[in-house]
Enzyme design. Structure first.
Site, PDB file in Angstrom:
ATOM      1  CD  GLU A  10      -4.229  -5.735   1.679  1.00  0.00           C
ATOM      2  OE1 GLU A  10      -5.335  -5.230   2.712  1.00  0.00           O
ATOM      3  OE2 GLU A  10      -3.130  -5.554   1.843  1.00  0.00           O
ATOM      4  CD  GLU A  56      -2.984  -1.370   2.420  1.00  0.00           C
ATOM      5  OE1 GLU A  56      -2.494  -0.944   3.417  1.00  0.00           O
ATOM      6  OE2 GLU A  56      -3.850  -2.110   2.364  1.00  0.00           O
TER       7      GLU A  56
END
Length: 889
Positions: free
Chosen positions: A559, A493
């Site tokens: 995710e 991320e």
């Protein structure tokens, strides 16, 4: 090498929970003349040892009072093995163990000592001491001399030391290693990665705690990976690299056009004399060689001529074809005929490409020229206390294959996975998406009041960028030969700092690998264009099934998801008896401390259990939770598959396994016991799959395969709560490769039949021989959204169950439901010890939590590693009381 791993439940409890480290029994790349130093270590905390390393490493120094040490292992695994701490994965035991932030680093700073026999070498022979991982920094001594002349730090860095001059003349040697914890250790304040300071090191970040795990008290300090002695002659052959080029678009069957094999290797001459010789390898009886001259004290990378492999046997991802693996033995021959060193590399012939899908706005992946719709799972680490074993890796990766997934992503707060993990992925056909050691939480993507330092400072983590790059280079070399490795990723991320990212992307990876897609961070726009706002992944937590079908999310979602507690047998393994009660998570309830400590997400989850009726006890609650689990993950993957190539090119579930006893996002528990999440996901992820849209009732077929299917029979039936069957339709159908096809809606039928008590829907695809290719069984609530009919079902007592041994370690269970019976609904089959009734773990079932319609029969094949224990089959379902079935020989 020890091979005493036995994964029945008592063995898991003994080995994993006692902290005894189990050793790998094989390698993908290995030297021909080496052995592991994995037994007989002793240790002592630094506070009890006044002598220095030169003294301690002499064989005459007394080790009286030193305790046995677990190597490979951590300080905690050693303390657990010596019964000095309670099992931190049980109940609230972890709270009883001192945290390094409170004790100071010295508390977990330990000396590790090992004696071994190795005679002083003759002639120009060399002996090497090799470490595959120490956390975090250390000093190494041998026979009174310090071996590492420069600092050895960093969790992800192999080191090799030429110990030839330091070996004892009498062959009796002693290693002494002092291991220091990470610095800083970080404060476990409840944040993601605690206060974030752990990320200043080049090490694992989860050890300071996350929302799915509690803090690891020693931060994984120790000699956590393998230690080797390797023997060579004058030249050391290391870091071989094999690249395979597979041009064109291939199919798994038939003769293949040639592939190109490219091979390089490093040759090290540590001696004072120049050496001439021959570097060669042999593949399929073909020899490729090159003459080499090595100056003294040099290491040279040698490139061999390309080899054209005719009619290669290709490596394919799971479900698409076989995972054929070749072996190539590389040798360096001094003067052309004296072997100095050799390495054997296992590799697969395959090529991975990517391109941009303009329709979805995301990257798509090709293997051997064929487009693959990615269905993956996020992986943290096999064991949070680093108790790794080849057998455990094999079992966990096999579970992912059995879920019909084709990719595992290694999350950036953990590590570059071990070669033994990759060996299992090579074997089972799992592509790997490998993050480096960066996370948005610790490394400054967001404002976070729980972090000690501000975003600008955290953005520069880790402190030692040179060490990060050196570690990345080494880990790339360690795993780059594995065909399963498909994607490198800069971080979770968030990208690494610019002065890490640029050399990693532009020079290190092109030089050391150059064959795989590099994505700068896990939800990068270059991977999955984020036109929806937010962080680029999710949703997280349990969702209405309609969400996955109706709400468009990120086109290559790295995710999404997160539910899944185990059943009653699983919960009993880590929740004390006094806490095994139905969890209450209402607004006025005080949640049980053990359940919350093990990350049970009751808010939201409980409301999906309630439509099945009030839970009578914890066992009833856990059974209903499995219904929720199955439905959730089947619906998730079906929803994404229903929009493949239009909305999506891939999805990676957060997450599919737990490295400790948590209840958040797992398809099987820490003890390798699968729950219904696994089988719901397995059903929905089939390569060829029939399914029903929960919103509009549209029956669909999705074909992920490379080939078309012709003359399929689509059979649609309903069953009421009493078991009465109604044939809705059966029609012939064809479907093209990599496509989905809509047929008709059964919504009105479902609504009308199920309004009072609910209804069952059976969907099947049959081939021309009437073989079932896809079998999907749904259950629907009544008009009020409650599963009232399920609670009034008659018992399926007449269900006939037989078990027959097919071969050693393989059993066939047959379930036959008479035509006058109700549906035998949601049955869990287990292989159990005849005396204790405990499950044999791991056991692999080709299906489970199965429903058997009246007048039909189903077979389940289970496989396990047999031992001397006597076993029987246990079966228990929604309307079937538990019974035990003897296994026929």
């Amino acid at each position: 090498m020890r091979k005493d791993f036995n994964i029945k439940l008592p063995a898991i409890l003994f080995f994993l929970m006692s902290g005894i480290m189990l050793q790998f029994s094989g390698h993908v790349t290995f030297a021909q003349n080496q052995y592991e130093l994995n037994e007989g270590w002793k240790c002592a905390p630094i506070k009890t040892v006044k002598d220095d390393g030169k003294t301690i490493s002499k064989t005459g120094f007394s080790l009286a009072g030193w305790k046995p040490a677990v190597v490979p292992g951590t300080v905690l695994t050693t303390l657990l093995a010596n019964k000095e701490i309670p099992d931190p994965f049980y109940g609230l035991n972890n709270e009883k163990i001192p945290d390094i932030y409170d004790t100071g680093r010295e508390f977990y700073t330990y000396w590790f000592v090992k004696e071994f026999k190795e005679p002083f070498p003759a002639n120009d022979d060399q002996v090497w001491l090799k470490f595959r991982g120490i956390n975090y920094s250390c000093e190494i001594f041998l026979n009174g001399s310090k071996i590492n002349t420069t600092a050895y730090e960093g969790m992800f860095l192999r080191q090799s030391f030429n110990i030839t001059p330091f070996l004892s003349k009498d062959g009796n040697n002693r290693i002494a290693v002092i291991v220091h914890p990470p610095d800083p250790v970080g404060k476990a304040n409840g944040g993601q990665g605690g206060d974030g300071m752990i990320a200043k090191n080049v090490s694992i970040q989860y050890t300071a705690g996350w929302d799915w795990i509690r803090p690891i008290r020693d931060r994984n300090t120790g000699i956590w990976d393998k230690v080797y002695i390797e023997k060579t002659r004058s030249v050391n052959l290391k870091d071989p690299h094999i690249i395979t080029l597979v041009p064109g678009r291939r199919t798994p069957e038939g003769n293949q056009q040639p592939a190109v094999i490219k091979v390089t290797a490093d040759l090290e001459n540590p001696g004072n004399k120049p050496v001439e010789g021959l570097l060669q390898y042999v593949i399929e009886g073909n020899k490729v060689s090159k003459k080499v001259s090595l100056a003294p004290h040099t290491t040279k990378t040698i490139t061999l001529d390309d080899f054209t492999l005719k009619n290669p046997k290709l490596w394919w991802p799971a479900g698409y074809g076989k995972q054929y693996l070749y072996k190539a033995q590389l040798q360096f021959l001094e003067k052309g005929n004296i072997q100095s060193d050799s390495e054997t590399v296992t590799f697969g012939v395959r090529e991975i490409q990517t391109d941009w899908n303009a329709t979805t706005g995301s990257r798509q992946i090709y293997v051997n020229g064929q487009k693959i719709f990615i269905k993956g799972g996020n992986w943290i680490i096999s064991d949070a206390m680093l108790r790794f074993s080849e057998e455990r890796y094999d079992a966990e990766v096999r579970f992912h294959r059995d879920m019909n997934l084709n990719l595992i992503r290694i999350w950036g707060g953990a590590l570059v996975e071990r070669p033994e993990f990759y060996q299992a992925c090579d074997k089972y056909g799992m592509l790997v998406f490998q993050d480096f050691w960066i996370s948005g939480d610790c490394n400054g993507r967001w404002v976070d009041p729980q972090k000690k330092e501000d975003q600008w400072t955290r953005r520069k983590y880790p402190d030692n960028h040179t060490l990060f790059l050196k570690s990345a280079e080494d880990m790339i070399k360690m795993v780059r030969n594995h065909p399963s490795l498909a994607i490198w990723c800069g971080g979770n991320e968030i990208t690494p700092p610019e002065d890490i990212l640029v050399p990693l992307r532009d020079s290190i990876l092109p030089k050391l690998d150059g064959t795989r897609w590099f994505v700068e961070y896990s939800n990068s726009d270059s991977m999955s264009y984020n036109s929806l706002g937010g962080n680029g992944d999710g949703p997280y937590g349990i969702q209405p099934i309609s969400t996955f079908w109706e709400n468009r999310t990120f086109p290559f979602n790295s995710e999404v998801g997160s539910v899944g507690i185990g059943d009653y047998e699983s919960l009993k393994r880590f929740i004390p008896k006094e806490n095994l009660n139905v969890p209450k998570f209402g607004t006025s309830d005080k949640p049980d401390s053990v359940w919350t400590y093990h990350t049970y997400t009751g808010v939201g989850y409980n409301q999906y259990i309630e439509p099945y009726g009030p839970s009578k006890d914890i066992k009833d609650f856990a059974l209903k939770a499995q219904l929720v689990n199955y439905d959730q993950y089947r619906g998730l993957i079906e929803g994404f598959s229903a929009h493949m190539w239009e909305w999506y090119t891939g999805v990676i579930i957060w997450k599919t396994q737990n490295p400790w006893t948590a209840m958040r996002g797992q398809m099987y528990d820490y003890y390798l016991d699968p729950n219904a999440c696994l089988y719901g996901l397995k059903s929905g992820s089939e390569l060829l799959h029939v399914m029903c849209n929960p919103v509009d009732g549209m029956v669909m077929i999705v074909n992920n395969d490379f080939k078309p299917y012709r003359n399929l029979m689509l059979v649609v039936k309903t069953y009421d709560i009493s078991g009465k069957e109604k044939l809705v339709t059966q029609v012939f159908s064809n479907i093209e490769p990599a496509s989905f096809k809509k047929y008709f809606s059964v919504k009105k039928t479902i609504d009308d039949m199920g309004k009072d008590s609910g209804v069952f829907l059976s969907l099947q695809l049959l081939d021309e021989n009437k073989k079932v290719l896809s079998d999907n069984f749904y259950w629907y609530p009544d008009a009020k959204g409650n599963y009232s009919g399920l609670n009034n079902m008659q018992k399926a007592d007449n269900l006939k169950v037989t078990a027959r041994k097919q071969s050693e370690g393989k059993i066939e269970v047959t379930l036959t439901n008479p035509s006058n019976n109700p549906v035998a609904f949601f049955n869990r089959i287990s292989l159990v010890n005849e005396q204790t009734r405990e499950r044999v773990l791991p056991t692999f079932y080709d299906d489970n939590y199965i429903s058997v319609s009246p007048g039909t029969e189903k077979r389940v094949i289970l496989e396990y590693k047999p031992d001397n224990q006597k076993t029987v089959i246990s079966i228990e379902g929604w309307n079937l009381p538990q019974k035990y079935i003897s296994i026929e020989k």
